[in-house]
Structure formats: structure tokens, C-alpha cells
Design an enzyme around this catalytic site. Structure first.
Site, PDB file in Angstrom:
ATOM      1  CG  HIS A   1      -1.884  -1.022   1.394  1.00 40.00           C
ATOM      2  ND1 HIS A   1      -2.051  -1.740   2.558  1.00 40.00           N
ATOM      3  CD2 HIS A   1      -2.817  -1.499   0.532  1.00 40.00           C
ATOM      4  CE1 HIS A   1      -3.036  -2.617   2.417  1.00 40.00           C
ATOM      5  NE2 HIS A   1      -3.513  -2.502   1.192  1.00 40.00           N
TER       6      HIS A   1
ATOM      7  CE  LYS B   1     -12.218  -7.093   2.252  1.00 43.04           C
ATOM      8  NZ  LYS B   1     -10.953  -6.491   1.795  1.00 43.04           N
TER       9      LYS B   1
ATOM     10  NE  ARG C   1      -3.219  -7.147  -4.277  1.00 42.21           N
ATOM     11  CZ  ARG C   1      -3.947  -7.306  -3.197  1.00 42.21           C
ATOM     12  NH1 ARG C   1      -3.376  -7.664  -2.075  1.00 42.21           N
ATOM     13  NH2 ARG C   1      -5.247  -7.136  -3.220  1.00 42.21           N
TER      14      ARG C   1
ATOM     15  CB  SER D   1      -4.453  -6.498   4.677  1.00 37.42           C
ATOM     16  OG  SER D   1      -4.069  -5.235   4.218  1.00 37.42           O
TER      17      SER D   1
HETATM   18  P1  ADP Z   1      -9.655  -3.789  -0.268  1.00 30.70           P
HETATM   19  O1  ADP Z   1     -10.062  -2.438  -0.705  1.00 30.70           O
HETATM   20  O2  ADP Z   1     -10.032  -4.888  -1.224  1.00 30.70           O
HETATM   21  O3  ADP Z   1      -9.943  -4.109   1.146  1.00 30.70           O
HETATM   22  P2  ADP Z   1      -6.965  -3.328   0.510  1.00 30.70           P
HETATM   23  O4  ADP Z   1      -7.367  -2.404   1.580  1.00 30.70           O
HETATM   24  O5  ADP Z   1      -6.164  -4.511   0.932  1.00 30.70           O
HETATM   25  O6  ADP Z   1      -8.103  -3.820  -0.408  1.00 30.70           O
HETATM   26  O7  ADP Z   1      -6.132  -2.536  -0.587  1.00 30.70           O
HETATM   27  C1  ADP Z   1      -6.525  -1.306  -1.107  1.00 30.70           C
HETATM   28  C2  ADP Z   1      -5.931  -1.138  -2.475  1.00 30.70           C
HETATM   29  O8  ADP Z   1      -4.535  -1.394  -2.448  1.00 30.70           O
HETATM   30  C3  ADP Z   1      -6.498  -2.081  -3.546  1.00 30.70           C
HETATM   31  O9  ADP Z   1      -6.577  -1.379  -4.769  1.00 30.70           O
HETATM   32  C4  ADP Z   1      -5.468  -3.149  -3.651  1.00 30.70           C
HETATM   33  O10 ADP Z   1      -5.455  -3.748  -4.954  1.00 30.70           O
HETATM   34  C5  ADP Z   1      -4.202  -2.352  -3.423  1.00 30.70           C
HETATM   35  N1  ADP Z   1      -3.142  -3.223  -2.944  1.00 30.70           N
HETATM   36  C6  ADP Z   1      -3.234  -4.136  -1.966  1.00 30.70           C
HETATM   37  N2  ADP Z   1      -2.067  -4.788  -1.803  1.00 30.70           N
HETATM   38  C7  ADP Z   1      -1.208  -4.278  -2.716  1.00 30.70           C
HETATM   39  C8  ADP Z   1       0.158  -4.558  -3.061  1.00 30.70           C
HETATM   40  N3  ADP Z   1       0.847  -5.513  -2.459  1.00 30.70           N
HETATM   41  N4  ADP Z   1       0.707  -3.821  -4.052  1.00 30.70           N
HETATM   42  C9  ADP Z   1      -0.029  -2.872  -4.666  1.00 30.70           C
HETATM   43  N5  ADP Z   1      -1.310  -2.583  -4.421  1.00 30.70           N
HETATM   44  C10 ADP Z   1      -1.901  -3.270  -3.447  1.00 30.70           C
END
Ligand code: ADP
Length: 172
Positions: free
Chosen positions: A22, A46, A95, A133
Site C-alpha cells: 500500500h 469484512k 496486483r 493484508s
Molecule cells: P480492499 O479495498 O479490497 O480491502 P486493501 O485495503 O487490501 O483492499 O487494498 C486497497 C488497495 O490497495 C487495492 O486497490 C489493492 O489492490 C491495493 N493493494 C493491496 N495490496 C497491494 C500490493 N501488495 N501492491 C499494490 N497494491 C496493493
């Protein structure tokens, strides 16, 4: 309609917890937008490990020295949050192929709900392609070391959470 000179990009997500994947996206986004608003989604559906308040506190601490990054919480529709901020750009990370279908659906739905908004996908750092995460939470829950995958204060809080309460979130 023009997207030229959009000063604000909104990076929404659950961030439960924030990890270096992130952070790499936030860093790249600040090279494109004058201001990046990280939006912590409160009603993600979630079962969260960290409450929205805890997630916001950790992220504010992390970006305290960076005036280009603002951490906010939001609930409800992302497009309502965008309108509230007078922003039009949604930043997401993509990703792998596994992210594509969900991200594509969300981008098209958000466009339908708010036609003048645009979703911008930034590519992850290749060394963090596998990082999520969920995986971080699972590794810590099983006693693994996530040093280098999350910022140090987040790692400390993760380990404390799993030690003290078997991973149950604080009510918020
Ligand atoms: P969500 O919104 O599905 O709960 P997250 O909070 O985990 O997802 O992630 C928010 C954003 O960050 C999403 O666009 C996700 O694709 C991106 N993201 C998560 N992990 C990574 C990573 N390792 N590298 C780049 N972008 C990521």
C-alpha cells in the site's frame, strides 16, 4: 469533461492493516497528485482485525510528516466520499490477474454512479506483488515474522493484538 490537473487522488481501501505494498502505491500517487487522500473504508463487510479508529491512528502516525497525504475514514459509497472531497480520481493498485475482475467491476460501477470520476490503476512494486493484508494477518496469527512487510509500529501492534486477544478486533 477533462481530467487535466486533478490535484486530489483518493486511495480507498480497508488497510487492515496497511503494509508496504500500500505504501508504495501512496508514494507513487504523491508523484502524480498534489494531494493523496487515503480513505479507510469503515463498512467493508469484512470482519476487521483493527477498528477504523486504530487503522486511522496507525496511518496518521505513519504519514504525520508528509503534508501531501491525508488520512480520512469514510462509510457508504466511495463516490459520495469523492463528491464530499470535490475529487474525481480513484487510485487503486492492481496486483495480479486475481485482482482484475473485482477491480474492473468496481471501476465500472463507480463510473456508472459518478460518470465524471475516473479510476486510475497503479502498478505495484514487483517484490510486493504477493502481499496482502489478509496474508500479513495470517502469518502473524501463526507466529511468523512480518518485519519489512509492514511499518514497524504496525508490526508491534499486530503482534500485541494476536498475543493479547487471539486476534479479536476492538469494538469501534
Ligand atoms: P480492499 O479495498 O479490497 O480491502 P486493501 O485495503 O487490501 O483492499 O487494498 C486497497 C488497495 O490497495 C487495492 O486497490 C489493492 O489492490 C491495493 N493493494 C493491496 N495490496 C497491494 C500490493 N501488495 N501492491 C499494490 N497494491 C496493493
Amino acid at each position: 469533461m477533462t481530467f487535466m490537473h486533478q490535484p486530489v487522488g483518493v486511495y480507498p481501501g480497508s488497510f487492515d492493516p496497511i503494509h508496504v505494498g500500500h505504501m508504495a502505491i501512496v508514494e507513487r500517487a504523491t508523484q502524480i497528485f498534489s494531494k493523496v487522500v487515503v480513505g479507510i473504508l469503515e463498512n467493508s463487510g469484512k470482519d476487521p482485525l483493527f477498528s477504523p479508529t486504530e487503522r486511522a491512528d496507525m496511518m496518521r502516525e505513519l504519514y504525520a510528516g508528509n503534508p501531501a497525504v491525508e488520512v480520512r475514514r469514510f462509510s457508504g459509497l466511495l463516490v459520495s466520499f469523492l463528491k464530499e472531497l470535490d475529487a474525481k480520481i480513484i487510485i487503486r493498485g492492481m496486483r495480479a490477474v486475481s485482482d482484475f475482475e473485482y477491480e474492473f467491476q468496481m471501476a465500472l460501477m463507480n463510473r456508472r454512479l459518478y460518470p465524471s470520476a475516473e479510476t486510475v490503476f497503479l502498478t505495484p512494486k514487483e517484490e510486493y506483488l504477493y502481499l496482502s493484508s489478509k496474508l500479513v494477518r495470517e502469518v502473524v496469527a501463526l507466529g511468523g515474522d512480518v518485519t519489512g512487510l509492514v511499518p514497524e509500529p504496525v508490526r508491534v501492534r499486530l503482534e500485541a493484538r494476536y498475543r493479547s486477544s487471539k486476534g479479536r478486533p476492538a469494538a469501534d
